[in-house]
Design a protein around this motif. Structure first.
Motif, short mmCIF file in Angstrom:
data_model
loop_
_atom_site.label_atom_id
_atom_site.label_comp_id
_atom_site.label_asym_id
_atom_site.label_seq_id
_atom_site.Cartn_x
_atom_site.Cartn_y
_atom_site.Cartn_z
N PRO A 1 0.84 -1.22 0.00
CA PRO A 1 0.00 0.00 0.00
C PRO A 1 0.86 1.25 0.00
O PRO A 1 1.99 1.26 0.48
CB PRO A 1 -0.79 -0.12 1.31
CG PRO A 1 -0.71 -1.56 1.70
CD PRO A 1 0.62 -2.03 1.19
N GLN A 2 0.30 2.34 -0.52
CA GLN A 2 1.01 3.61 -0.48
C GLN A 2 1.12 4.11 0.95
O GLN A 2 0.27 3.83 1.80
CB GLN A 2 0.28 4.65 -1.33
CG GLN A 2 0.37 4.40 -2.83
CD GLN A 2 -0.25 5.53 -3.62
OE1 GLN A 2 -1.06 6.30 -3.10
NE2 GLN A 2 0.13 5.65 -4.88
N VAL A 3 2.18 4.86 1.21
CA VAL A 3 2.39 5.46 2.52
C VAL A 3 2.56 6.97 2.33
O VAL A 3 3.37 7.41 1.50
CB VAL A 3 3.63 4.87 3.22
CG1 VAL A 3 3.91 5.62 4.51
CG2 VAL A 3 3.43 3.40 3.50
N THR A 4 1.81 7.73 3.10
CA THR A 4 1.89 9.19 3.05
C THR A 4 2.64 9.68 4.28
O THR A 4 2.29 9.33 5.42
CB THR A 4 0.50 9.83 3.00
OG1 THR A 4 -0.18 9.36 1.83
CG2 THR A 4 0.61 11.36 2.95
N LEU A 5 3.65 10.49 4.05
CA LEU A 5 4.48 11.01 5.14
C LEU A 5 3.93 12.35 5.60
O LEU A 5 3.79 13.28 4.79
CB LEU A 5 5.92 11.16 4.65
CG LEU A 5 7.01 11.38 5.69
CD1 LEU A 5 7.10 10.21 6.64
CD2 LEU A 5 8.36 11.60 4.99
N SER A 6 3.61 12.45 6.89
CA SER A 6 3.03 13.70 7.38
C SER A 6 4.08 14.67 7.90
O SER A 6 3.90 15.88 7.83
CB SER A 6 2.01 13.41 8.48
OG SER A 6 2.63 12.78 9.59
N SER A 7 5.20 14.15 8.44
CA SER A 7 6.22 15.08 8.95
C SER A 7 7.53 14.34 9.17
O SER A 7 7.58 13.12 9.29
CB SER A 7 5.77 15.71 10.28
OG SER A 7 5.67 14.72 11.30
N SER B 1 9.33 15.84 1.98
CA SER B 1 8.36 16.90 2.21
C SER B 1 7.08 16.34 2.83
O SER B 1 6.67 15.21 2.55
CB SER B 1 8.04 17.61 0.90
OG SER B 1 7.54 16.68 -0.06
N ALA B 2 6.46 17.12 3.70
CA ALA B 2 5.21 16.72 4.33
C ALA B 2 4.13 16.53 3.27
O ALA B 2 4.00 17.33 2.34
CB ALA B 2 4.78 17.77 5.35
N GLY B 3 3.35 15.46 3.41
CA GLY B 3 2.28 15.15 2.46
C GLY B 3 2.71 14.32 1.27
O GLY B 3 1.88 13.93 0.45
N ALA B 4 4.01 14.03 1.17
CA ALA B 4 4.48 13.22 0.04
C ALA B 4 3.99 11.79 0.20
O ALA B 4 3.97 11.22 1.30
CB ALA B 4 5.99 13.26 -0.03
N THR B 5 3.58 11.18 -0.91
CA THR B 5 3.08 9.81 -0.93
C THR B 5 4.06 8.93 -1.68
O THR B 5 4.54 9.29 -2.76
CB THR B 5 1.69 9.75 -1.59
OG1 THR B 5 0.78 10.55 -0.81
CG2 THR B 5 1.17 8.32 -1.64
#
Length: 702
Positions: A220-226, A247-251
């Motif tokens: 599954p994709q993972v989104t990085l928040s910070s 970067s924040a929000g990068a998937t």
């Protein structure tokens, strides 16, 4: 000293420990619980026993007192052996592991102490999440190690940070942390590597940068928040992000990721740490541990003492000090610096250390613990020899030729003077040298130790260099009687005559055995004069043969010209007590002697540690620069000057059957011989000898 706040609080115990070996060193320093013995109130436990109130337990223990251990004021016996071990890696970071799956990692335990340890065991704080999968097979001797396998089996989606206690009596326990991130099924990500160690860095000095990569290792994709850096609250930013590619929000899809670049700039001394957090949306953080230590700089200044300032050299292996030249060194506090003292180009002899270095040999190891340290070494200079000229036989009638030549070559120094290397009716050379001893050539090659050595055939190298180190192939005025070595009647009227009716006895510059006895030409001809410095009294010490070099010697035994190569080689190896290590240097019509040995390996030395050739590839007839005669046997014995050696001629080319006793197979005809004490082409090619006669061979290590 700043400390970083961990994601889950580390035990206070780790805060008193050095950055690289925390728990074990803490116990050694007495900052934590006593090793193998506790302390009563007010005292600290030493190895082997504790202390009563207000007292300290001596190493080894004392008599029993209140509370156990040593009685008040009592002292123990001798120093007890240290018991300790290290655990790596620390912390043990499993990164992300899918819920209800497992991951195994190795944990290495190494005995770094001085006593046998019991079989190491590990006790996880939470044995449901972290468990030991295999046991060490037995006790650990010093420097031995074993590997435990630790398994992480997450049950819930969470970030797990648990203690793991490793035990191996009688050493104190070592506590580490086991870190893991549990992710939902199919979701996997990791920060790699799980820890960065920046090592010791000078305070206020930026370290080299290091990088960490966050990567999605699942489907599954993972989104990085910070991405956040967690340091001690209120502390300076010892660790900093210098480039953030996350970067924040990068998937990130499977196998995609991003990189963060970090630097360590300590603001204080001591161990420092932090954690870097990669936070995906609604998932546990991926955490990277950051470690480093701030160290202060200390300085070291070295110097040389003795009769002259340029007689010795002090240096370190890393080139930080190479004195004269670089005589100061700056290093982090607590590091060790090893100084080596040696002669500069072989021109002096190390005597002793002074200042911070203790008495002992030429190596001195100092701990850079003070703000500034000094060390010095005393060197006694050797006397030097060189050739001056050319001049006719009246060189003593005018100004001192040797003193003028020494001044021109920059060889003059306080406390010494120069004498001529000649005999005349006013006295012999030995008497002129007096109590002086220890002579070297201007290239640092050893010449002779005692005055008597100079005239009795024990010179180590020929006196072939002038004051600036140029080789001179010349006759030398000497005044030595050719038969008994005394004062010759032919001495150009005590070296004041330059007419055609007087004569002066001469020697030869390229022969170390009889450099002073050769012939007696007229005094109006020109020759050179040997100049010897007097005033120094340092015994001549030839340094040991360097590693990676090879031996060469002249055989003690002799062979006829019809001795095969196998038998000649057997003579060499028999004297050396080896098999196929040495080869007899004789050429044939298909093989030059030089091709029998490697010319790309280390060069050759005599058994008395005197260097024969600057480089191995200079073993040729016409172009080599031979430094000394091949005049010593393997036992160091000196063969008589003029000793003949079978060679076949120039070692760099094949010889002919007419000059090698038909490839060393007949007693008829002639074979070319060299002589031992020469450094010219004559060492390999002086003349012919009947093949039925005995002669020696040169034995060279292959």
């Amino acid at each position: 000293m700043h400390r970083a706040l961990l994601l889950l609080t580390l035990p206070l115990l780790t805060r008193c420990l050095p950055w690289d070996e925390r728990l074990a060193a803490c116990h050694d320093a007495g900052l934590c619980d006593g090793a193998a013995g506790g302390a009563a109130a007010g005292g600290s436990g030493g190895a082997g026993g504790g202390a009563t109130a207000g007292g300290s337990g001596g190493t080894g223990g004392g008599t029993a007192g209140t509370g156990g251990g040593a009685t008040a004021g009592g002292s123990g016996g001798g120093a007890a052996p240290v018991a300790r071990f290290t655990v790596t890696p620390s912390p043990l970071n499993f990164s992300s592991v899918e819920q209800n799956t497992t991951r195994d990692l190795p944990l290495t335990i190494t005995n770094t102490g001085e006593v046998m340890l019991a079989t190491p065991t590990a006790d996880p704080e939470n044995q449901l999440l972290f468990s030991v999968q295999n046991a060490c097979s037995g006790p650990l001797a010093p420097d031995a190690g074993c590997v435990l396998t630790i398994r992480y089996a997450p049950i819930l989606v969470a970030q797990d940070d648990k203690k793991l206690t490793v035990s191996a009596a009688p050493a104190p326990d070592v506590l580490i942390h086991t870190l893991g991130t549990s992710t939902p099924p199919g979701v996997r990500y990791a920060a790699m590597p799980g820890g960065l160690d920046f090592g010791p860095v000078v305070v206020a000095t930026p370290s080299a940068v290091q990088q960490v990569t966050f990567r999605n290792t699942g489907t599954p994709q993972v989104t990085l928040s910070s991405v956040t850096l967690e340091d001690t609250v209120g502390a300076a930013d010892d660790f900093s992000i210098v480039a953030n590619g996350c970067s924040a929000g990068a998937t990130f899809a499977n196998d995609a990721g991003c990189t963060v670049t970090l630097r360590f700039t300590p603001r204080s001394e001591g161990p420092l740490d932090a954690r870097l957090h990669f936070t995906p949306n609604s998932l546990p953080d991926a955490v990277v541990t950051l470690d480093g230590a701030g160290v202060a700089l200390t300085s070291l200044t070295v110097g040389r003492t003795g009769l002259i300032s340029d007689g010795g050299r002090i240096f370190t292996d890393d080139g930080g000090i190479d004195c004269p030249g670089r005589c100061t060194h700056v290093a982090p506090r607590g590091t060790a610096v090893t100084l080596h003292a040696g002669a500069l180009n072989g021109l002096a002899h190390f005597v002793e250390w002074a200042a911070a270095c203790p008495a002992g040999g030429p190596d001195c190891t100092l701990s850079m613990s003070a703000d500034a340290s000094t060390a010095s070494a005393r060197f006694d200079p050797y006397n030097r020899v060189f050739l001056a000229g050319p001049t006719n036989g009246a060189f003593k009638a005018g100004a001192n030729l040797c003193a003028a030549a020494a001044m021109s070559a920059g060889l003059t120094r306080a406390g010494t003077s120069w004498v001529y290397g000649v005999n005349d009716s006013s006295g012999t050379l030995v008497s002129a040298l007096g109590s002086s001893r220890g002579w070297v050539r201007t290239d640092g090659q050893p010449f002779a130790d005692l005055p008597a050595d100079i005239v009795n055939g024990r010179v180590m190298t020929p006196p072939m260099l002038d004051g600036i180190g140029a080789v001179k192939n010349e006759g030398l005025w000497s005044g030595f009687d050719m038969y008994d070595g005394g004062v010759a009647t032919s001495n150009c009227l005590n070296w004041t005559a330059s007419d055609t009716s007087n004569y002066g006895a001469q020697g030869y510059s390229l022969n170390e055995g009889t450099w002073f006895m050769n012939s007696g030409p007229r005094c109006d001809s020109t020759a050179w004069v040997l100049c010897l410095e007097v005033g120094g009294r340092a015994p001549l010490v030839v340094p040991p043969r360097p590693g990676g070099t090879r031996l060469a010697f002249v055989s003690a035994g002799s062979v006829n010209g019809n001795t095969s190569a196998a038998m000649a080689n057997m003579l060499c190896n028999g004297e050396a007590g080896t098999t196929n290590t040495f080869v007899a240097m004789r050429g044939t019509d298909t093989v030059g002697a030089r091709s029998l040995v490697s010319t790309t390996a280390g060069t050759w030395y005599r058994a008395d540690n005197v260097k024969l050739f600057p480089q191995a590839n200079e073993l040729t007839y016409s172009t080599r620069t031979q430094l000394a005669g091949i005049s010593r046997q393997l036992d160091g014995g000196i063969v008589p000057p003029g000793t003949q050696v079978w060679t076949g001629g120039d070692p760099s080319v094949p010889s002919s059957t007419a000059t090698n006793c038909t490839n060393w197979g007949t007693t008829a005809g002639l074979g070319v011989v060299g002589v031992t004490h020469f450094v010219s082409g004559a060492s390999f090619q002086l003349g012919n000898l009947g093949c039925g006669n005995p002669a020696r061979v040169y034995c060279f290590e292959r």
